[in-house]
Design a protein around this motif. Structure first.
Motif, PDB file in Angstrom:
ATOM      1  N   GLU A 142       0.834  -1.204   0.000  1.00 58.10           N
ATOM      2  CA  GLU A 142       0.000   0.000   0.000  1.00 58.10           C
ATOM      3  C   GLU A 142       0.872   1.259   0.000  1.00 58.10           C
ATOM      4  O   GLU A 142       0.532   2.264  -0.636  1.00 58.10           O
ATOM      5  N   LEU A 143       2.014   1.211   0.679  1.00 58.07           N
ATOM      6  CA  LEU A 143       2.912   2.364   0.701  1.00 58.07           C
ATOM      7  C   LEU A 143       3.687   2.496  -0.614  1.00 58.07           C
ATOM      8  O   LEU A 143       3.909   3.604  -1.106  1.00 58.07           O
ATOM      9  N   LEU A 144       4.087   1.365  -1.197  1.00 61.66           N
ATOM     10  CA  LEU A 144       4.814   1.411  -2.463  1.00 61.66           C
ATOM     11  C   LEU A 144       3.970   2.049  -3.560  1.00 61.66           C
ATOM     12  O   LEU A 144       4.406   2.979  -4.233  1.00 61.66           O
ATOM     13  N   TYR A 145       2.766   1.523  -3.725  1.00 57.94           N
ATOM     14  CA  TYR A 145       1.920   2.013  -4.806  1.00 57.94           C
ATOM     15  C   TYR A 145       1.148   3.271  -4.401  1.00 57.94           C
ATOM     16  O   TYR A 145       0.915   4.155  -5.223  1.00 57.94           O
ATOM     17  N   GLY A 146       0.766   3.370  -3.136  1.00 56.38           N
ATOM     18  CA  GLY A 146      -0.046   4.501  -2.707  1.00 56.38           C
ATOM     19  C   GLY A 146       0.727   5.784  -2.506  1.00 56.38           C
ATOM     20  O   GLY A 146       0.148   6.874  -2.568  1.00 56.38           O
ATOM     21  N   SER A 147       2.045   5.681  -2.275  1.00 60.61           N
ATOM     22  CA  SER A 147       2.838   6.886  -1.999  1.00 60.61           C
ATOM     23  C   SER A 147       4.059   7.030  -2.893  1.00 60.61           C
ATOM     24  O   SER A 147       4.742   8.044  -2.833  1.00 60.61           O
ATOM     25  N   GLY A 148       4.376   6.020  -3.690  1.00 62.04           N
ATOM     26  CA  GLY A 148       5.498   6.127  -4.618  1.00 62.04           C
ATOM     27  C   GLY A 148       6.853   6.179  -3.957  1.00 62.04           C
ATOM     28  O   GLY A 148       7.787   6.781  -4.489  1.00 62.04           O
ATOM     29  N   LEU A 149       6.994   5.533  -2.811  1.00 64.69           N
ATOM     30  CA  LEU A 149       8.269   5.555  -2.104  1.00 64.69           C
ATOM     31  C   LEU A 149       9.337   4.744  -2.838  1.00 64.69           C
ATOM     32  O   LEU A 149       9.040   3.764  -3.508  1.00 64.69           O
ATOM     33  N   ARG A 150      10.583   5.172  -2.714  1.00 67.48           N
ATOM     34  CA  ARG A 150      11.701   4.346  -3.159  1.00 67.48           C
ATOM     35  C   ARG A 150      11.812   3.155  -2.216  1.00 67.48           C
ATOM     36  O   ARG A 150      11.429   3.220  -1.050  1.00 67.48           O
ATOM     37  N   ALA A 151      12.391   2.059  -2.727  1.00 70.78           N
ATOM     38  CA  ALA A 151      12.527   0.853  -1.907  1.00 70.78           C
ATOM     39  C   ALA A 151      13.314   1.137  -0.627  1.00 70.78           C
ATOM     40  O   ALA A 151      12.932   0.709   0.462  1.00 70.78           O
ATOM     41  N   THR A 152      14.423   1.859  -0.754  1.00 69.18           N
ATOM     42  CA  THR A 152      15.247   2.173   0.417  1.00 69.18           C
ATOM     43  C   THR A 152      14.479   3.023   1.422  1.00 69.18           C
ATOM     44  O   THR A 152      14.561   2.806   2.633  1.00 69.18           O
ATOM     45  N   GLU A 153      13.727   4.002   0.925  1.00 66.71           N
ATOM     46  CA  GLU A 153      12.929   4.850   1.810  1.00 66.71           C
ATOM     47  C   GLU A 153      11.900   4.024   2.558  1.00 66.71           C
ATOM     48  O   GLU A 153      11.656   4.245   3.750  1.00 66.71           O
ATOM     49  N   LEU A 154      11.301   3.062   1.865  1.00 65.59           N
ATOM     50  CA  LEU A 154      10.240   2.259   2.470  1.00 65.59           C
ATOM     51  C   LEU A 154      10.771   1.339   3.559  1.00 65.59           C
ATOM     52  O   LEU A 154      10.261   1.343   4.692  1.00 65.59           O
ATOM     53  N   VAL A 155      11.786   0.533   3.236  1.00 65.46           N
ATOM     54  CA  VAL A 155      12.250  -0.449   4.220  1.00 65.46           C
ATOM     55  C   VAL A 155      12.890   0.210   5.435  1.00 65.46           C
ATOM     56  O   VAL A 155      12.912  -0.369   6.523  1.00 65.46           O
ATOM     57  N   SER A 156      13.401   1.434   5.268  1.00 67.44           N
ATOM     58  CA  SER A 156      14.081   2.105   6.386  1.00 67.44           C
ATOM     59  C   SER A 156      13.195   3.135   7.085  1.00 67.44           C
ATOM     60  O   SER A 156      13.705   3.970   7.837  1.00 67.44           O
ATOM     61  N   LEU A 157      11.882   3.076   6.861  1.00 65.44           N
ATOM     62  CA  LEU A 157      10.980   4.006   7.536  1.00 65.44           C
ATOM     63  C   LEU A 157      11.077   3.840   9.049  1.00 65.44           C
ATOM     64  O   LEU A 157      10.921   2.725   9.562  1.00 65.44           O
ATOM     65  N   PRO A 158      11.313   4.913   9.786  1.00 58.97           N
ATOM     66  CA  PRO A 158      11.273   4.819  11.245  1.00 58.97           C
ATOM     67  C   PRO A 158       9.860   4.495  11.715  1.00 58.97           C
ATOM     68  O   PRO A 158       8.874   4.814  11.037  1.00 58.97           O
ATOM     69  N   PRO A 238       9.855  -3.440  -6.808  1.00 59.72           N
ATOM     70  CA  PRO A 238       9.404  -2.264  -6.045  1.00 59.72           C
ATOM     71  C   PRO A 238       9.474  -0.984  -6.861  1.00 59.72           C
ATOM     72  O   PRO A 238       8.602  -0.118  -6.745  1.00 59.72           O
ATOM     73  N   HIS A 239      10.488  -0.874  -7.710  1.00 56.18           N
ATOM     74  CA  HIS A 239      10.633   0.354  -8.489  1.00 56.18           C
ATOM     75  C   HIS A 239       9.567   0.464  -9.577  1.00 56.18           C
ATOM     76  O   HIS A 239       9.134   1.575  -9.931  1.00 56.18           O
ATOM     77  N   VAL A 240       9.125  -0.671 -10.115  1.00 55.72           N
ATOM     78  CA  VAL A 240       8.042  -0.651 -11.098  1.00 55.72           C
ATOM     79  C   VAL A 240       6.759  -0.130 -10.452  1.00 55.72           C
ATOM     80  O   VAL A 240       5.981   0.601 -11.080  1.00 55.72           O
ATOM     81  N   LEU A 241       6.528  -0.483  -9.196  1.00 54.29           N
ATOM     82  CA  LEU A 241       5.343   0.020  -8.498  1.00 54.29           C
ATOM     83  C   LEU A 241       5.449   1.523  -8.257  1.00 54.29           C
ATOM     84  O   LEU A 241       4.449   2.245  -8.291  1.00 54.29           O
ATOM     85  N   ARG A 242       6.648   2.014  -8.021  1.00 57.39           N
ATOM     86  CA  ARG A 242       6.852   3.462  -7.908  1.00 57.39           C
ATOM     87  C   ARG A 242       6.539   4.139  -9.243  1.00 57.39           C
ATOM     88  O   ARG A 242       5.887   5.194  -9.289  1.00 57.39           O
ATOM     89  N   HIS A 243       6.983   3.515 -10.336  1.00 58.10           N
ATOM     90  CA  HIS A 243       6.672   4.050 -11.656  1.00 58.10           C
ATOM     91  C   HIS A 243       5.165   4.023 -11.915  1.00 58.10           C
ATOM     92  O   HIS A 243       4.611   4.951 -12.518  1.00 58.10           O
ATOM     93  N   ALA A 244       4.515   2.938 -11.476  1.00 59.20           N
ATOM     94  CA  ALA A 244       3.061   2.838 -11.671  1.00 59.20           C
ATOM     95  C   ALA A 244       2.356   3.963 -10.923  1.00 59.20           C
ATOM     96  O   ALA A 244       1.415   4.581 -11.447  1.00 59.20           O
ATOM     97  N   PHE A 245       2.790   4.246  -9.706  1.00 55.32           N
ATOM     98  CA  PHE A 245       2.222   5.354  -8.932  1.00 55.32           C
ATOM     99  C   PHE A 245       2.314   6.653  -9.721  1.00 55.32           C
ATOM    100  O   PHE A 245       1.327   7.390  -9.876  1.00 55.32           O
ATOM    101  N   ALA A 246       3.510   6.938 -10.244  1.00 53.63           N
ATOM    102  CA  ALA A 246       3.729   8.199 -10.960  1.00 53.63           C
ATOM    103  C   ALA A 246       2.912   8.260 -12.247  1.00 53.63           C
ATOM    104  O   ALA A 246       2.274   9.285 -12.556  1.00 53.63           O
ATOM    105  N   THR A 247       2.920   7.176 -13.007  1.00 54.65           N
ATOM    106  CA  THR A 247       2.207   7.154 -14.277  1.00 54.65           C
ATOM    107  C   THR A 247       0.706   7.310 -14.077  1.00 54.65           C
ATOM    108  O   THR A 247       0.036   8.056 -14.801  1.00 54.65           O
ATOM    109  N   HIS A 248       0.161   6.605 -13.091  1.00 55.24           N
ATOM    110  CA  HIS A 248      -1.279   6.664 -12.854  1.00 55.24           C
ATOM    111  C   HIS A 248      -1.695   8.019 -12.279  1.00 55.24           C
ATOM    112  O   HIS A 248      -2.803   8.501 -12.553  1.00 55.24           O
ATOM    113  N   MET A 249      -0.809   8.636 -11.500  1.00 56.63           N
ATOM    114  CA  MET A 249      -1.105   9.979 -10.991  1.00 56.63           C
ATOM    115  C   MET A 249      -1.202  10.972 -12.151  1.00 56.63           C
ATOM    116  O   MET A 249      -2.128  11.788 -12.222  1.00 56.63           O
ATOM    117  N   LEU A 250      -0.253  10.907 -13.084  1.00 61.41           N
ATOM    118  CA  LEU A 250      -0.288  11.799 -14.239  1.00 61.41           C
ATOM    119  C   LEU A 250      -1.530  11.555 -15.092  1.00 61.41           C
ATOM    120  O   LEU A 250      -2.161  12.499 -15.586  1.00 61.41           O
TER     121      LEU A 250
END
Length: 295
Positions: A142-158, A238-250
């Protein structure tokens, strides 16, 4: 493959470069950083890594400049070539990695229907076995696709980066730059469920062992979900899901500057690549607005 610790293997390799090849200090430092970073991403298993492991690493580096990726590939090839020459391991898994091609390729993405299928599979998993693993994967997706986070940003979320019911998170991205990202109701609900499983004194939202979930493990989880959904795992990461977030937002009318902020891009030219992906929207815009389209 080998029981030699990564730290010792890397140090021995760098010593060889300095003594036998006369490598410059900057080269040694760059190779050292690249190899140490790769070792950390693979949980200390770089010296025994397979080609599949290395492909996962490169998937996580897909946003880097071509020159950076080429340097990392060179470091890995020379490192494993050294291990092979010294008889430490019988092969060089980095030889199978494709060379960097000039130019920036269009990003891979998924259709809205395919993402819907992935999320539907998640819901089925939750219904069949609502355990910690399913809850964690639901929050990750949900965070990958819903917010477009990078993989590193996601796994290291405090753990305290998201504080329900506040519908946003504070993320530290590249260059230690902070940005605020909005959270959909579905993402917020999934994170709330994950928070109930994480000890209150945990530093991470997605803890694993003494640290947090690794990018490689995230990559494996996303591939496995795709396979269960009936989507070719080779098409997704994970990066494809980030791309999907961006593409679908546009596609739904998002402003390019707003999307730049959401993705954490320092330069809008990086964000502009998504305007080339959404060709269907461009055709629709011309058809709707161009004077000659009325004929």
């Amino acid at each position: 493959m080998t029981d030699l610790p990564d730290s010792r293997a890397i140090a021995t390799f760098l010593d060889m470069l300095a003594a036998e090849r006369g490598a410059a200090g900057n080269t040694l430092a760059a190779y050292g950083r690249d190899l140490t970073g790769a070792s950390e991403a693979l949980d200390g298993r770089l010296a025994s890594a397979t080609t599949t492991d290395l492909e996962m690493l490169f998937a996580g580096w897909s946003e880097l400049a071509a020159s950076s990726i080429a340097r990392k590939r060179s470091a890995l090839r020379r490192f494993f070539g050294f291990l092979l020459a010294e008889g430490i391991r019988p092969d060089n898994p980095a030889l199978a990695l494709a060379s960097v091609k000039p130019g920036r390729p269009l990003p891979k993405t998924l259709s809205v229907a395919e993402v819907d299928r992935l999320l539907a599979t998640l819901d089925e998993d939750m219904a069949a076995n609502p355990g910690p693993q399913a809850i964690r994967l639901k929050a990750l997706m949900e965070l990958l696709y819903g917010s477009g986070l990078r993989a590193t940003e996601l796994v290291s979320l405090p753990r305290n980066a998201i504080r329900p019911p506040q519908p946003f998170a504070i993320v530290t991205g590249k260059g230690n730059k902070e940005r605020m990202i909005p959270l959909s109701p579905a993402a917020l609900s999934a994170v709330e469920a994950q928070l109930e499983l994480v000890p209150k004194d945990s530093r991470w939202l997605f803890p694993s062992g003494k640290t947090h979930l690794t990018r490689v493990r995230l990559y494996q989880l996303v591939k496995a979900l795709a396979a269960r959904t009936g989507i070719d795992p080779a098409r997704i990461s994970p990066h494809v899901l980030r791309h999907a977030f961006a593409t679908h937002m546009l596609a739904n009318g998002a402003d390019l500057r707003a999307l730049q902020t959401l993705l954490g891009h320092a330069d809008i030219s990086t964000t502009e690549i998504y305007t080339h992906v959404d060709a269907g929207r461009l055709v629709s815009t011309v058809t709707r607005l161009h004077p000659l389209s009325e004929d």
